[in-house]
Design a protein around this motif. Sequence first.
Motif, PDB file in Angstrom:
ATOM      1  N   TYR A  64       0.837  -1.202   0.000  1.00 38.22           N
ATOM      2  CA  TYR A  64       0.000   0.000   0.000  1.00 38.22           C
ATOM      3  C   TYR A  64       0.875   1.258   0.000  1.00 38.22           C
ATOM      4  O   TYR A  64       0.645   2.195  -0.759  1.00 38.22           O
ATOM      5  N   THR A 101      -2.474  -2.555   9.068  1.00 42.80           N
ATOM      6  CA  THR A 101      -3.229  -1.359   8.706  1.00 42.80           C
ATOM      7  C   THR A 101      -2.419  -0.115   8.993  1.00 42.80           C
ATOM      8  O   THR A 101      -1.301  -0.193   9.507  1.00 42.80           O
ATOM      9  N   VAL A 105      -6.273   4.097   6.667  1.00 39.24           N
ATOM     10  CA  VAL A 105      -7.241   3.137   6.137  1.00 39.24           C
ATOM     11  C   VAL A 105      -8.081   2.460   7.206  1.00 39.24           C
ATOM     12  O   VAL A 105      -9.108   1.873   6.894  1.00 39.24           O
ATOM     13  N   TYR A 112      -7.933  -1.959   1.677  1.00 40.61           N
ATOM     14  CA  TYR A 112      -7.338  -1.120   0.652  1.00 40.61           C
ATOM     15  C   TYR A 112      -7.022  -2.045  -0.515  1.00 40.61           C
ATOM     16  O   TYR A 112      -7.010  -3.270  -0.379  1.00 40.61           O
TER      17      TYR A 112
END
Length: 173
Positions: A64, A101, A105, A112
């Motif tokens: 991410y 996480t 998010v 995500y």
Amino acid sequence: PVKENCYRALTTAWFKKQFPDAKITEVNMGIGMAGSKLASYYVKSEVVSKKPDLVFLECAINDYIERAIVSVEEVEAQYETVIRQLRTADPTCDIVALYTTNADVTAKDEFYEQSATQDAIAAHYGIVSINIGRELRMTYGLREGRRNGELTDAWRKFFADDVHPNNDGHQFY
């Protein structure tokens, strides 16, 4: 957190307590800021070579973070490469997919894109998965990591910064 208080060490201690007669050896292959791209290159030499019975796999949060330079299609190919190398070497090796996480998010009750992609692959291979953000929401009602650009007190209960757990966070993991 102190090395003995991290979730990896706590999980190993739990297994040793639950199975006192078993030979349990922890191998930490975590590399800071390493997503599935790096994992796809080192899993065979650094993980498969150790002949594990159980692997906890977490690449999603770094995938991410690297989203500007690594496409979701690349994440998909790299993550599946990791799983296929583990399963090819030993089809009986259990894998647990973790999705950690961050403050941005957690407030959204959703995956995500990178973790959603990885979760679809895990499901395809019958791999158990744990979504830490979702568990924090369900267990503690943690709905907001940031407010007005600042980390919330509720977030700070479990995290040292916007992504790394503190001792309470590691205990929860």
